[in-house]
Design a protein around this motif. Sequence first.
Motif, PDB file in Angstrom:
ATOM      1  N   HIS A 119     -19.215  -5.276  11.187  1.00 51.89           N
ATOM      2  CA  HIS A 119     -18.858  -5.070   9.791  1.00 51.89           C
ATOM      3  C   HIS A 119     -20.003  -4.322   9.135  1.00 51.89           C
ATOM      4  O   HIS A 119     -21.166  -4.717   9.267  1.00 51.89           O
ATOM      5  CB  HIS A 119     -18.644  -6.413   9.086  1.00 51.89           C
ATOM      6  CG  HIS A 119     -17.529  -7.205   9.668  1.00 51.89           C
ATOM      7  ND1 HIS A 119     -16.235  -7.110   9.237  1.00 51.89           N
ATOM      8  CD2 HIS A 119     -17.511  -8.090  10.685  1.00 51.89           C
ATOM      9  CE1 HIS A 119     -15.469  -7.918   9.936  1.00 51.89           C
ATOM     10  NE2 HIS A 119     -16.226  -8.517  10.831  1.00 51.89           N
ATOM     11  N   ASP A 149     -16.528  -4.662  16.629  1.00 56.73           N
ATOM     12  CA  ASP A 149     -16.744  -6.002  16.092  1.00 56.73           C
ATOM     13  C   ASP A 149     -17.773  -6.012  14.969  1.00 56.73           C
ATOM     14  O   ASP A 149     -18.120  -7.067  14.447  1.00 56.73           O
ATOM     15  CB  ASP A 149     -17.189  -6.955  17.212  1.00 56.73           C
ATOM     16  CG  ASP A 149     -18.501  -6.554  17.857  1.00 56.73           C
ATOM     17  OD1 ASP A 149     -18.867  -5.359  17.794  1.00 56.73           O
ATOM     18  OD2 ASP A 149     -19.164  -7.420  18.450  1.00 56.73           O
ATOM     19  N   THR A 172     -13.418  -2.116  11.611  1.00 59.78           N
ATOM     20  CA  THR A 172     -13.061  -3.301  12.387  1.00 59.78           C
ATOM     21  C   THR A 172     -11.838  -3.089  13.277  1.00 59.78           C
ATOM     22  O   THR A 172     -11.570  -3.923  14.129  1.00 59.78           O
ATOM     23  CB  THR A 172     -12.847  -4.522  11.472  1.00 59.78           C
ATOM     24  OG1 THR A 172     -11.886  -4.193  10.465  1.00 59.78           O
ATOM     25  CG2 THR A 172     -14.156  -4.938  10.821  1.00 59.78           C
TER      26      THR A 172
END
Length: 121
Positions: free
Chosen positions: A104, A102, A98
């Motif tokens: 995860h 953007d 991160t």
Amino acid sequence: MTELMIFNEVIEQNSVPFTALIDQEGQYINGKWVLGKPTEVPMAGIILPLNNDDLKYIESGVYTVKEKKLYVVDPIKIDTKVKYKGDTYTVQSFKDLTDFTDVHIYLMRYQGTGGGGEQNV
């Protein structure tokens, strides 16, 4: 500071549906603590099998072919149960990128088939 690489569109275009089981707060009923029932929340993300490089660099134990990687833009709480194609998984941390993107990335640890019966593999 480095600019984030934005993959939101890639995730949206290639995502598949899954269901997150979000735990609700418990409460005392007649003096006994009763766990809250999980709420099913529809979500979408990219779900992939682990590859040889993933398996090679894993620090936290043994994995099987049933474990999966989950790529999502919105974060998911660790230990959240996920239903995907009739199987239940538990979300675990995997790769924290991160600082750069953007996205995860999580490991989905296989828990069993159907209604979420716990099964270690």
